[in-house]
Write a protein that holds these residues in place. Structure first.
Motif, PDB file in Angstrom:
ATOM      1  N   GLY A 143       0.038   0.207 -12.378  1.00  0.00           N
ATOM      2  CA  GLY A 143      -0.090   1.196 -11.320  1.00  0.00           C
ATOM      3  C   GLY A 143      -0.273   2.612 -11.828  1.00  0.00           C
ATOM      4  O   GLY A 143      -0.841   3.452 -11.141  1.00  0.00           O
ATOM      5  N   VAL A 144       0.216   2.885 -13.038  1.00  0.00           N
ATOM      6  CA  VAL A 144       0.094   4.250 -13.550  1.00  0.00           C
ATOM      7  C   VAL A 144      -0.900   4.346 -14.704  1.00  0.00           C
ATOM      8  O   VAL A 144      -1.314   5.445 -15.075  1.00  0.00           O
ATOM      9  CB  VAL A 144       1.456   4.820 -14.021  1.00  0.00           C
ATOM     10  CG1 VAL A 144       2.445   4.850 -12.860  1.00  0.00           C
ATOM     11  CG2 VAL A 144       2.023   4.037 -15.192  1.00  0.00           C
ATOM     12  N   ALA A 156       8.047   2.484  -9.999  1.00  0.00           N
ATOM     13  CA  ALA A 156       7.940   1.821  -8.699  1.00  0.00           C
ATOM     14  C   ALA A 156       7.480   2.817  -7.640  1.00  0.00           C
ATOM     15  O   ALA A 156       6.611   2.516  -6.822  1.00  0.00           O
ATOM     16  CB  ALA A 156       9.279   1.193  -8.310  1.00  0.00           C
ATOM     17  N   THR A 166       9.470   2.540   0.087  1.00  0.00           N
ATOM     18  CA  THR A 166       9.850   3.727   0.855  1.00  0.00           C
ATOM     19  C   THR A 166       8.980   3.875   2.096  1.00  0.00           C
ATOM     20  O   THR A 166       9.446   4.301   3.148  1.00  0.00           O
ATOM     21  CB  THR A 166       9.713   4.986  -0.019  1.00  0.00           C
ATOM     22  OG1 THR A 166      10.290   4.710  -1.299  1.00  0.00           O
ATOM     23  CG2 THR A 166      10.414   6.161   0.623  1.00  0.00           C
ATOM     24  N   ALA A 215      12.999  -2.993  -7.520  1.00  0.00           N
ATOM     25  CA  ALA A 215      13.359  -1.586  -7.698  1.00  0.00           C
ATOM     26  C   ALA A 215      14.316  -1.153  -6.599  1.00  0.00           C
ATOM     27  O   ALA A 215      15.312  -0.476  -6.854  1.00  0.00           O
ATOM     28  CB  ALA A 215      12.107  -0.715  -7.711  1.00  0.00           C
ATOM     29  N   GLY A 216      14.022  -1.553  -5.368  1.00  0.00           N
ATOM     30  CA  GLY A 216      14.890  -1.188  -4.269  1.00  0.00           C
ATOM     31  C   GLY A 216      16.248  -1.860  -4.352  1.00  0.00           C
ATOM     32  O   GLY A 216      17.263  -1.293  -3.946  1.00  0.00           O
ATOM     33  N   LEU A 245      14.824  -4.145 -14.614  1.00  0.00           N
ATOM     34  CA  LEU A 245      14.860  -4.438 -13.181  1.00  0.00           C
ATOM     35  C   LEU A 245      15.513  -5.791 -12.913  1.00  0.00           C
ATOM     36  O   LEU A 245      16.278  -5.957 -11.956  1.00  0.00           O
ATOM     37  CB  LEU A 245      13.444  -4.400 -12.600  1.00  0.00           C
ATOM     38  CG  LEU A 245      12.844  -3.005 -12.469  1.00  0.00           C
ATOM     39  CD1 LEU A 245      11.394  -3.088 -12.024  1.00  0.00           C
ATOM     40  CD2 LEU A 245      13.646  -2.177 -11.461  1.00  0.00           C
ATOM     41  N   THR A 277       0.805  -1.217   0.000  1.00  0.00           N
ATOM     42  CA  THR A 277       0.000   0.000   0.000  1.00  0.00           C
ATOM     43  C   THR A 277       0.841   1.272   0.000  1.00  0.00           C
ATOM     44  O   THR A 277       0.352   2.308  -0.439  1.00  0.00           O
ATOM     45  CB  THR A 277      -0.929   0.037   1.234  1.00  0.00           C
ATOM     46  OG1 THR A 277      -0.126  -0.064   2.413  1.00  0.00           O
ATOM     47  CG2 THR A 277      -1.909  -1.120   1.202  1.00  0.00           C
ATOM     48  N   GLN A 278       2.086   1.196   0.473  1.00  0.00           N
ATOM     49  CA  GLN A 278       2.863   2.421   0.595  1.00  0.00           C
ATOM     50  C   GLN A 278       4.205   2.357  -0.102  1.00  0.00           C
ATOM     51  O   GLN A 278       5.010   3.279   0.024  1.00  0.00           O
ATOM     52  CB  GLN A 278       3.071   2.764   2.080  1.00  0.00           C
ATOM     53  CG  GLN A 278       1.766   2.755   2.870  1.00  0.00           C
ATOM     54  CD  GLN A 278       1.965   3.092   4.333  1.00  0.00           C
ATOM     55  OE1 GLN A 278       2.437   4.175   4.668  1.00  0.00           O
ATOM     56  NE2 GLN A 278       1.646   2.155   5.215  1.00  0.00           N
ATOM     57  N   GLY A 279       4.453   1.259  -0.810  1.00  0.00           N
ATOM     58  CA  GLY A 279       5.726   1.130  -1.501  1.00  0.00           C
ATOM     59  C   GLY A 279       6.850   0.807  -0.546  1.00  0.00           C
ATOM     60  O   GLY A 279       6.676   0.831   0.672  1.00  0.00           O
ATOM     61  N   GLU A 308       2.927  -5.216 -14.210  1.00  0.00           N
ATOM     62  CA  GLU A 308       2.389  -4.854 -12.894  1.00  0.00           C
ATOM     63  C   GLU A 308       2.692  -3.384 -12.579  1.00  0.00           C
ATOM     64  O   GLU A 308       1.820  -2.648 -12.101  1.00  0.00           O
ATOM     65  CB  GLU A 308       3.008  -5.755 -11.822  1.00  0.00           C
ATOM     66  CG  GLU A 308       2.615  -5.400 -10.396  1.00  0.00           C
ATOM     67  CD  GLU A 308       1.202  -5.831 -10.059  1.00  0.00           C
ATOM     68  OE1 GLU A 308       0.613  -6.575 -10.855  1.00  0.00           O
ATOM     69  OE2 GLU A 308       0.691  -5.411  -9.007  1.00  0.00           O
ATOM     70  N   LEU A 309       3.914  -2.953 -12.890  1.00  0.00           N
ATOM     71  CA  LEU A 309       4.270  -1.549 -12.641  1.00  0.00           C
ATOM     72  C   LEU A 309       3.465  -0.629 -13.554  1.00  0.00           C
ATOM     73  O   LEU A 309       3.011   0.440 -13.147  1.00  0.00           O
ATOM     74  CB  LEU A 309       5.771  -1.339 -12.848  1.00  0.00           C
ATOM     75  CG  LEU A 309       6.656  -1.915 -11.749  1.00  0.00           C
ATOM     76  CD1 LEU A 309       8.123  -1.787 -12.115  1.00  0.00           C
ATOM     77  CD2 LEU A 309       6.387  -1.206 -10.423  1.00  0.00           C
ATOM     78  N   MET A 345       3.405  -6.859  -6.736  1.00  0.00           N
ATOM     79  CA  MET A 345       3.869  -5.517  -6.397  1.00  0.00           C
ATOM     80  C   MET A 345       4.990  -5.575  -5.363  1.00  0.00           C
ATOM     81  O   MET A 345       5.967  -4.831  -5.459  1.00  0.00           O
ATOM     82  CB  MET A 345       2.701  -4.683  -5.862  1.00  0.00           C
ATOM     83  CG  MET A 345       3.103  -3.267  -5.515  1.00  0.00           C
ATOM     84  SD  MET A 345       3.972  -2.443  -6.868  1.00  0.00           S
ATOM     85  CE  MET A 345       2.671  -2.424  -8.101  1.00  0.00           C
ATOM     86  N   GLN A 378       8.571  -3.951  -6.081  1.00  0.00           N
ATOM     87  CA  GLN A 378       9.165  -2.951  -5.201  1.00  0.00           C
ATOM     88  C   GLN A 378      10.524  -3.420  -4.697  1.00  0.00           C
ATOM     89  O   GLN A 378      11.476  -2.632  -4.605  1.00  0.00           O
ATOM     90  CB  GLN A 378       8.234  -2.678  -4.009  1.00  0.00           C
ATOM     91  CG  GLN A 378       6.929  -1.977  -4.380  1.00  0.00           C
ATOM     92  CD  GLN A 378       7.148  -0.543  -4.799  1.00  0.00           C
ATOM     93  OE1 GLN A 378       7.963   0.167  -4.222  1.00  0.00           O
ATOM     94  NE2 GLN A 378       6.431  -0.103  -5.815  1.00  0.00           N
ATOM     95  N   GLN A 384      12.407   3.240 -11.738  1.00  0.00           N
ATOM     96  CA  GLN A 384      12.326   3.737 -10.369  1.00  0.00           C
ATOM     97  C   GLN A 384      11.118   4.658 -10.187  1.00  0.00           C
ATOM     98  O   GLN A 384      10.432   4.604  -9.168  1.00  0.00           O
ATOM     99  CB  GLN A 384      13.610   4.491 -10.004  1.00  0.00           C
ATOM    100  CG  GLN A 384      14.845   3.604  -9.916  1.00  0.00           C
ATOM    101  CD  GLN A 384      14.817   2.688  -8.714  1.00  0.00           C
ATOM    102  OE1 GLN A 384      14.393   3.095  -7.639  1.00  0.00           O
ATOM    103  NE2 GLN A 384      15.235   1.449  -8.899  1.00  0.00           N
ATOM    104  N   ALA A 438       3.779   7.943 -16.030  1.00  0.00           N
ATOM    105  CA  ALA A 438       2.871   7.482 -17.087  1.00  0.00           C
ATOM    106  C   ALA A 438       3.170   8.191 -18.401  1.00  0.00           C
ATOM    107  O   ALA A 438       3.206   7.570 -19.475  1.00  0.00           O
ATOM    108  CB  ALA A 438       1.417   7.716 -16.668  1.00  0.00           C
ATOM    109  N   GLN A 449       3.654   3.884  -7.614  1.00  0.00           N
ATOM    110  CA  GLN A 449       2.613   2.984  -7.118  1.00  0.00           C
ATOM    111  C   GLN A 449       2.019   3.499  -5.818  1.00  0.00           C
ATOM    112  O   GLN A 449       0.835   3.286  -5.544  1.00  0.00           O
ATOM    113  CB  GLN A 449       3.184   1.584  -6.894  1.00  0.00           C
ATOM    114  CG  GLN A 449       3.931   1.006  -8.084  1.00  0.00           C
ATOM    115  CD  GLN A 449       3.039   0.800  -9.294  1.00  0.00           C
ATOM    116  OE1 GLN A 449       1.895   0.388  -9.156  1.00  0.00           O
ATOM    117  NE2 GLN A 449       3.556   1.103 -10.478  1.00  0.00           N
ATOM    118  N   ALA A 450       2.822   4.153  -5.006  1.00  0.00           N
ATOM    119  CA  ALA A 450       2.331   4.592  -3.704  1.00  0.00           C
ATOM    120  C   ALA A 450       2.353   6.108  -3.581  1.00  0.00           C
ATOM    121  O   ALA A 450       2.039   6.634  -2.538  1.00  0.00           O
ATOM    122  CB  ALA A 450       3.179   3.964  -2.591  1.00  0.00           C
TER     123      ALA A 450
END
Lengths: 208, 208
Positions: A165-166, B104, A22, A104-105, B162, A18-20, A161-162, A97, A101, B101, B117, B107-108
């Motif tokens: 999200g957008v 990713a 980060t 990406a991290g 990724l 829900t919050q990535g 999937e990414l 997701m 994430q 990045q 996007a 998403q949040a």
DNA sequence: GTCTATAGAGGGATAGAC
DNA sequence: GTCTATCCCTCTATAGAC
């Protein structure tokens, strides 16, 4: 009272979802799990180690039933149907997701890279297995690199999937396009024996 | 003395590239750019707005030459060759990673979602254009959804980038597998006129 | 436009009581 | 095993001198 370790793992997954990555801090994870923040460090030593454990736990729990469903598949369209169903289910659960994430991290943080790589391998294994089985006696098998193809499929799922999200509509149309490619492959597989032999010969000659 | 705005944009790209979105803070960006930290806020208002500007600027600068090279492509293998070359170049420059990045992070965080996007759309446009041109009179065109396919290709590139970060060998084998699929498509395109017509008919009947 | 200094919030991690 | 309290750090953003 459920096991605290498990609550923290579930909380970590939910927080990433829900919050990535980060937003997945010791405090937010603990709040989501409904436990004290200091317990993150008591049970896992560090936030990174909790994230790694959560990523691997979530992946292992989902890959096993997925692999079982793949065993029941006996043609390429069936494989894509399972893939599409999987995407919808895992998207809803948020496991893809979490993996995205983590990937990406991982690019800038070697501390989570090994867990992300391992989770990705867990997904790719069954894909490679079913591709090898389905394409074993297809005329196209000689032209394809099955292990590489499985890796490409896994990577594409992460990317979609990414994308989702957008731009959910764009992601849906990407998946629809892959569905329609299945029709094409099926058509090739359904060619008559003469055309099939010709195709096989051409593939053999080109594949070097 | 170079323009400070541009130095900050370059610094932001470099910071995302080497330290991920999490590591791209006002301080690290300013340090990379060699300017004072407060100038981030003077010129862009917030870190997020700088990241958005950097993502769009980097994308716009790279998409234009990419689109020009695609105009010179006249078969599918040529397209894949450009795609592979593009992947290598952009990977070295780090632009795909910046986009990954941003995706990713988006998403949040809705504050960067629109820029991510838009950047993705900028890449997908030329891909869709060249696919439509190359497949216009192929027997497989009827079975394919070109706009969706272009989106799938763009998403797959993100996923492979990724993947590359945690397992370069695996990512390379995924790209190699796509190269080999080009052989397959070329073989289909090279089928004799009789087989071509048969294929076209089968595709028409299946594509609904 | 550029700098210093700093407010104010939130993060990882630990000490120590229970 | 679980809790409170806290240290020390880094972050965004702003105020105000130059």
């Amino acid at each position: 009272m459920v096991d605290t370790r498990q609550r923290l793992i579930d909380g970590a997954i939910e927080a990433i979802r829900t919050q990535g990555l980060t937003g997945a801090t010791a405090r937010t994870i603990a709040a989501t799990a409904g436990v004290n923040q200091a317990l993150v460090f008591y049970h896992f030593g560090s936030v990174h180690d909790l994230l790694k454990a959560a990523c691997l736990a979530a992946t292992r729990a989902r890959v096993e039933p997925f692999a079982r469903r793949l065993d029941g598949v006996d043609d390429l369209r069936g494989l894509l149907a399972v893939g599409r169903a999987l995407h919808d289910e895992e998207h809803a659960r948020g496991n893809v997701m979490v993996l995205a994430q983590m990937l990406a991290g991982a690019q800038a943080d070697p501390r989570v890279a090994d867990a992300a790589a391992e989770a990705l391998r867990l997904w790719i294994g069954p894909i490679e297995h079913v591709l090898a089985r389905l394409l074993a006696d297809s005329p196209v098998a000689d032209a394809l690199d099955i292990p590489g193809l499985a890796r490409a499929v896994g990577a594409a799922f992460i990317g979609i999937e990414l994308y989702d999200g957008v731009d959910p509509d764009g992601a849906r149309s990407a998946l629809d396009a892959l569905d329609r490619m299945a029709v094409l492959i099926e058509v090739i597989d359904d060619l008559g024996p003469v055309a099939r032999r010709a195709l096989r010969g051409k593939v053999r000659r080109s594949a070097r």
